[in-house]
Scaffold this motif. Structure first.
Motif, PDB file in Angstrom:
ATOM      1  N   TYR A   1       0.819  -1.059   0.126  1.00 50.14           N
ATOM      2  CA  TYR A   1      -0.085  -0.174  -0.142  1.00 50.14           C
ATOM      3  C   TYR A   1       0.642   1.283   0.088  1.00 50.14           C
ATOM      4  CZ  TYR A   1      -4.224  -2.948   0.946  1.00 50.14           C
ATOM      5  OH  TYR A   1      -5.001  -3.651   1.054  1.00 50.14           O
ATOM      6  N   VAL A   2       0.621   2.156  -0.949  1.00 50.14           N
ATOM      7  CA  VAL A   2       1.283   3.117  -1.183  1.00 50.14           C
ATOM      8  C   VAL A   2       0.838   4.350  -0.744  1.00 50.14           C
ATOM      9  CG1 VAL A   2       2.907   4.500  -2.870  1.00 50.14           C
ATOM     10  CG2 VAL A   2       2.671   2.006  -3.119  1.00 50.14           C
ATOM     11  N   GLY A   3       1.006   5.056   0.609  1.00 48.55           N
ATOM     12  CA  GLY A   3       0.631   6.204   0.786  1.00 48.55           C
ATOM     13  C   GLY A   3      -1.010   6.065   1.331  1.00 48.55           C
ATOM     14  N   SER A   4      -1.556   6.983   2.060  1.00 47.86           N
ATOM     15  CA  SER A   4      -3.036   6.897   2.625  1.00 47.86           C
ATOM     16  C   SER A   4      -4.009   6.891   1.293  1.00 47.86           C
ATOM     17  CB  SER A   4      -3.215   7.997   3.615  1.00 47.86           C
ATOM     18  OG  SER A   4      -3.208   9.330   3.050  1.00 47.86           O
ATOM     19  N   LYS A   5      -5.100   6.177   1.837  1.00 50.38           N
ATOM     20  CA  LYS A   5      -6.317   6.143   0.925  1.00 50.38           C
ATOM     21  C   LYS A   5      -5.818   5.351  -0.332  1.00 50.38           C
ATOM     22  CE  LYS A   5      -8.276  10.448   2.368  1.00 50.38           C
ATOM     23  NZ  LYS A   5      -8.812  11.890   1.911  1.00 50.38           N
ATOM     24  N   ASP A   6      -4.825   4.450  -0.271  1.00 50.07           N
ATOM     25  CA  ASP A   6      -4.582   3.503  -1.335  1.00 50.07           C
ATOM     26  C   ASP A   6      -5.243   2.428  -0.917  1.00 50.07           C
ATOM     27  OD1 ASP A   6      -3.469   2.346  -3.485  1.00 50.07           O
ATOM     28  OD2 ASP A   6      -1.472   1.923  -2.452  1.00 50.07           O
ATOM     29  N   ASP A   7      -5.922   1.677  -2.204  1.00 47.19           N
ATOM     30  CA  ASP A   7      -6.649   0.619  -1.962  1.00 47.19           C
ATOM     31  C   ASP A   7      -6.567  -0.698  -2.917  1.00 47.19           C
ATOM     32  OD1 ASP A   7      -8.229   0.980  -4.505  1.00 47.19           O
ATOM     33  OD2 ASP A   7      -8.671   2.668  -3.400  1.00 47.19           O
TER      34      ASP A   7
END
Length: 295
Positions: free
Chosen positions: A243-249
């Motif tokens: 997962y790369v950075g926040s709000k990644d899905d």
């Protein structure tokens, strides 16, 4: 399947080292081509003969502008095929130029350690090397620090979702904490994107660390399961992703056929309720911090 699209490049070597997967996150207005150069007996046969040397190099540069330079944060890894984890180099920041188009490690791993089958890196005369590459702006020079986590203890969370037939476009779980990080699940009962009308889509989203540390990447092994409430035949998928950075899905757009989940004989929907379960194991965390680039 990942909804957010990044540039990916796959390179295959059919020799002593069979498969290399190369992921490149590029923010420049021109294409970049990369390759891994592997020396099975060391680059310098006098100094490095007991080691594997490996370098990340620019590929075809014919389309590059004049006096090009590319600033890159990269890590090189070796996959453990027995234990399902990685031997990683720490992320380093380097400047690639026409006169210096490759960087790497002359003593990445000893041949003795690599070729010992009990270590899990060489299986059936095949091993998997890879590289993760982040192209950065000149003013955004960073380095990465990798921390391996205890992923033997997974975190489990489940929900009984009522009124399943009356759900809207998407059902969102509340945010929850697992492995020191914040997560949430999105379930699309009628599908998402090109799966609409045919499959239920399910994603696990990452919302950053509990401490608010910026610029993190997290590797997680996750299992998403729709429980069978009548029989012991649950429907689930498992995979390990970064997962790369926040709000990644990341998730599965075609997780389950709508016809199957809605069939009352199958046991997935009982009293118009769906039992959803997620299991997460945080395997590694990369924290990014400023560091001057080496030329």
């Amino acid at each position: 399947m990942k909804k957010n699209k990044n540039i990916k490049k796959q390179v295959e070597y059919y020799c002593f080292y069979h498969v290399v997967i190369l992921c490149c996150y590029n923010f420049l207005p021109f294409h970049l081509y990369w390759k891994l150069i592997i020396y099975p007996n060391g680059e310098d046969k006098e100094k490095d003969s007991d080691y594997i040397s490996i370098y990340l190099a620019m590929g075809d540069t014919s389309s590059m502008p004049a006096n090009w330079e590319v600033n890159v944060v990269f890590s090189i890894f070796l996959y453990n095929q027995i234990h399902d984890n990685y031997l990683y180099s720490l992320g380093i920041t380097r400047r690639f130029l026409g006169v210096k188009s490759e960087w790497g490690f002359s003593k990445f791993i000893s041949k003795k350690f690599l070729t010992d089958p009990s270590n899990g890196y060489l299986v059936k005369d095949s091993c998997v090397f890879g590289a993760e590459i982040y192209v950065v702006k000149k003013e955004a020079f960073t380095t990465e620090c990798l921390s391996l986590k205890n992923f033997e203890i997974p975190y489990k969370r489940d929900w009984m979702i009522p009124n399943f037939s009356k759900l809207g476009h998407v059902w969102d779980s509340e945010q929850f904490s697992a492995g020191g990080h914040k997560w949430a699940v999105q379930l699309y009962p009628k599908g998402e994107g090109d799966a609409s009308g045919r499959h239920v889509s399910v994603y696990l989203s990452y919302y950053g660390s509990n401490t608010g540390t910026p610029s993190e990447r997290v590797q997680a092994r996750r299992t998403i399961c729709i429980k069978n409430q009548l029989h012991d035949k649950h429907h689930k998928y498992t995979s390990t992703v970064w997962y790369v950075g926040s709000k990644d899905d990341w998730g599965w757009r075609t997780f389950m056929e709508i016809e199957t989940i809605n069939d009352p004989k199958k046991g997935f929907i009982v009293n118009d309720s769906c039992h959803l379960e997620v299991e997460i194991s945080v395997k590694a965390v990369v924290q990014v911090s400023p560091l001057p680039i080496q030329k």
